[in-house]
Design an enzyme around this catalytic site. Structure first.
Site, PDB file in Angstrom:
ATOM      1  N   HIS A 118      -3.854   1.260  11.015  1.00 36.13           N
ATOM      2  CA  HIS A 118      -2.457   0.859  10.831  1.00 36.13           C
ATOM      3  C   HIS A 118      -1.564   2.044  10.507  1.00 36.13           C
ATOM      4  O   HIS A 118      -0.476   1.870   9.975  1.00 36.13           O
ATOM      5  CB  HIS A 118      -2.344  -0.217   9.734  1.00 36.13           C
ATOM      6  CG  HIS A 118      -2.935  -1.518  10.129  1.00 36.13           C
ATOM      7  ND1 HIS A 118      -3.303  -2.494   9.226  1.00 36.13           N
ATOM      8  CD2 HIS A 118      -3.247  -2.018  11.354  1.00 36.13           C
ATOM      9  CE1 HIS A 118      -3.798  -3.535   9.881  1.00 36.13           C
ATOM     10  NE2 HIS A 118      -3.785  -3.274  11.168  1.00 36.13           N
ATOM     11  N   CYS A 148      16.470  11.167  11.790  1.00 36.42           N
ATOM     12  CA  CYS A 148      15.804  12.180  12.609  1.00 36.42           C
ATOM     13  C   CYS A 148      16.705  13.410  12.756  1.00 36.42           C
ATOM     14  O   CYS A 148      17.891  13.284  13.074  1.00 36.42           O
ATOM     15  CB  CYS A 148      15.514  11.576  13.988  1.00 36.42           C
ATOM     16  SG  CYS A 148      14.844  12.748  15.167  1.00 36.42           S
ATOM     17  N   CYS A 151      17.696  13.536  16.738  1.00 41.52           N
ATOM     18  CA  CYS A 151      18.601  12.586  17.427  1.00 41.52           C
ATOM     19  C   CYS A 151      19.383  11.702  16.461  1.00 41.52           C
ATOM     20  O   CYS A 151      20.124  10.812  16.883  1.00 41.52           O
ATOM     21  CB  CYS A 151      17.803  11.713  18.390  1.00 41.52           C
ATOM     22  SG  CYS A 151      16.786  10.486  17.556  1.00 41.52           S
ATOM     23  N   GLY A 188     -12.715  -5.118   0.574  1.00 43.44           N
ATOM     24  CA  GLY A 188     -11.354  -5.355   0.100  1.00 43.44           C
ATOM     25  C   GLY A 188     -10.366  -5.736   1.179  1.00 43.44           C
ATOM     26  O   GLY A 188      -9.232  -5.246   1.190  1.00 43.44           O
ATOM     27  N   SER A 190      -8.739  -9.238   3.385  1.00 46.59           N
ATOM     28  CA  SER A 190      -8.673 -10.709   3.467  1.00 46.59           C
ATOM     29  C   SER A 190      -9.061 -11.192   4.860  1.00 46.59           C
ATOM     30  O   SER A 190      -9.221 -12.390   5.080  1.00 46.59           O
ATOM     31  CB  SER A 190      -7.257 -11.183   3.126  1.00 46.59           C
ATOM     32  OG  SER A 190      -6.330 -10.562   4.017  1.00 46.59           O
TER      33      SER A 190
HETATM   34  N1  APR Z   1     -11.996  -4.859  -5.042  1.00 41.72           N
HETATM   35  C1  APR Z   1     -12.351  -5.490  -3.883  1.00 41.72           C
HETATM   36  N2  APR Z   1     -11.554  -6.392  -3.245  1.00 41.72           N
HETATM   37  C2  APR Z   1     -10.352  -6.641  -3.811  1.00 41.72           C
HETATM   38  C3  APR Z   1      -9.902  -6.032  -5.015  1.00 41.72           C
HETATM   39  C4  APR Z   1     -10.786  -5.104  -5.627  1.00 41.72           C
HETATM   40  N3  APR Z   1     -10.454  -4.469  -6.764  1.00 41.72           N
HETATM   41  N4  APR Z   1      -8.648  -6.494  -5.304  1.00 41.72           N
HETATM   42  C5  APR Z   1      -8.327  -7.346  -4.315  1.00 41.72           C
HETATM   43  N5  APR Z   1      -9.341  -7.451  -3.419  1.00 41.72           N
HETATM   44  C6  APR Z   1      -9.386  -8.210  -2.159  1.00 41.72           C
HETATM   45  C7  APR Z   1      -8.633  -9.514  -2.153  1.00 41.72           C
HETATM   46  O1  APR Z   1      -9.492 -10.585  -2.574  1.00 41.72           O
HETATM   47  C8  APR Z   1      -8.275  -9.659  -0.658  1.00 41.72           C
HETATM   48  O2  APR Z   1      -9.342 -10.290   0.064  1.00 41.72           O
HETATM   49  O3  APR Z   1      -8.743  -7.387  -1.196  1.00 41.72           O
HETATM   50  C9  APR Z   1      -8.163  -8.207  -0.184  1.00 41.72           C
HETATM   51  C10 APR Z   1      -6.735  -7.750   0.036  1.00 41.72           C
HETATM   52  O4  APR Z   1      -6.221  -8.520   1.096  1.00 41.72           O
HETATM   53  P1  APR Z   1      -4.788  -8.148   1.717  1.00 41.72           P
HETATM   54  O5  APR Z   1      -3.810  -7.913   0.620  1.00 41.72           O
HETATM   55  O6  APR Z   1      -4.502  -9.183   2.771  1.00 41.72           O
HETATM   56  O7  APR Z   1      -5.025  -6.718   2.402  1.00 41.72           O
HETATM   57  P2  APR Z   1      -5.626  -6.411   3.835  1.00 41.72           P
HETATM   58  O8  APR Z   1      -6.731  -7.342   4.178  1.00 41.72           O
HETATM   59  O9  APR Z   1      -5.913  -4.955   3.854  1.00 41.72           O
HETATM   60  O10 APR Z   1      -4.360  -6.698   4.792  1.00 41.72           O
HETATM   61  C11 APR Z   1      -4.484  -6.347   6.146  1.00 41.72           C
HETATM   62  O11 APR Z   1      -2.154  -6.902   6.473  1.00 41.72           O
HETATM   63  O12 APR Z   1       0.023  -6.822   5.750  1.00 41.72           O
HETATM   64  C12 APR Z   1      -0.890  -6.248   6.612  1.00 41.72           C
HETATM   65  O13 APR Z   1      -0.799  -4.082   7.470  1.00 41.72           O
HETATM   66  C13 APR Z   1      -1.099  -4.795   6.312  1.00 41.72           C
HETATM   67  O14 APR Z   1      -3.118  -3.484   6.518  1.00 41.72           O
HETATM   68  C14 APR Z   1      -2.575  -4.686   5.988  1.00 41.72           C
HETATM   69  C15 APR Z   1      -3.152  -5.907   6.679  1.00 41.72           C
END
Ligand code: APR
Length: 245
Positions: A118, A148, A151, A188, A190
């Protein structure tokens, strides 16, 4: 034998380890995740603040959130989890990190083969002529938003907004690593944002062992995960490294 020891055994036997990481691994570095309790999207509606059309329509408004994110990122440092992944690369087990994060902390932790699916918040790119410049901390002070020098159009962090495609080079590199992967750590995330969230499924379909580390279960947990280690990444990863010293 405890789970950590079993997983370490698999790593020694299977060899090619790839980590797929999300915002959860950086929560321990003080960077809020996007979803759940203190998530960034609880404060800023992603459709208003993280969609490329919203940025083009009102860069000044989106830069309010971007400034906040940049402050947090510039003041963050690698967590014990990031540092453990750096160690696993040094020991020759971890071959690549495919990250959805834009904070650059995997590189700061010593990982050298990092695929930033990303993009990276430490660079700026012009929405008109694509000129790319480093995101120097003093840029945060520029209002209403940085422009920029070539431009004069709006600059944005070199990260993938909703409505934008994944950089082709990163897509190809990730595909290549998935095809070689024998053990994938899914840390970590979702697992709800595509096409990134398809990566663990692709690895599984090629026979990789899936080791998921998260404080909560996800769509992966009851479908493709072989080992679900519930807890924070900074607590869990060092416990696995212990058996690989
Ligand atoms: N250790 C492990 N897991 C953790 C911790 C921790 N300390 N704290 C939170 N989590 C988990 C949560 O349970 C959740 O499943 O990390 C996950 C975070 O999920 P999101 O906030 O949805 O992040 P992510 O999955 O990286 O999102 C993907 O969504 O908004 C876009 O571009 C953005 O790259 C991002 C993408």
């Amino acid at each position: 034998m405890d789970k950590y020891k079993e997983i370490a055994q698999h790593i020694k036997e299977k060899g090619y380890v790839v980590a797929f990481t999300g915002a959860g691994i950086s929560v321990d570095s003080g960077i809020p995740a996007f979803r759940g309790g203190q998530g960034l999207w609880e404060k800023y509606d992603p459709m208003e603040y993280a969609h490329i059309s919203s940025f083009k329509r009102n860069p000044e408004k989106v830069w309010v959130m971007l400034r906040e994110m940049a402050e947090v990122i510039f003041n963050s440092s690698p967590s014990p989890a990031h540092l453990t992944l750096g160690e696993l690369e040094k020991k020759g087990f971890l071959k690549a990190v495919i990250t959805q994060n834009v904070d650059g902390l995997h590189q700061l932790a010593g990982n050298t083969n990092v695929i930033e699916y990303h993009g990276n918040h430490r660079w700026l790119v012009c929405i008109n002529c694509s000129k790319r410049v480093p995101f120097e901390p003093e840029v945060i002070k520029i209002t209403p938003y940085p422009r920029c020098e070539r431009c004069d159009e709006a600059l944005k962090p070199d990260v993938v907004f909703f409505g934008e495609g994944i950089p082709m080079r990163e897509m190809i590199r990730a595909h290549d690593e998935v095809s070689r992967c024998k053990v994938m750590f899914v840390i970590g995330t979702s697992g709800v944002v595509y096409p990134a969230a398809d990566i663990p499924y692709q690895a599984k379909s090629k026979g990789a062992l899936i080791v998921e580390i998260n404080i909560d279960s996800t769509p992966f947990t009851h479908s493709i995960t072989d080992y679900f280690l519930q807890g924070t990444a900074s607590e869990i990863l060092p416990n696995i490294l212990k058996y690989l010293e």
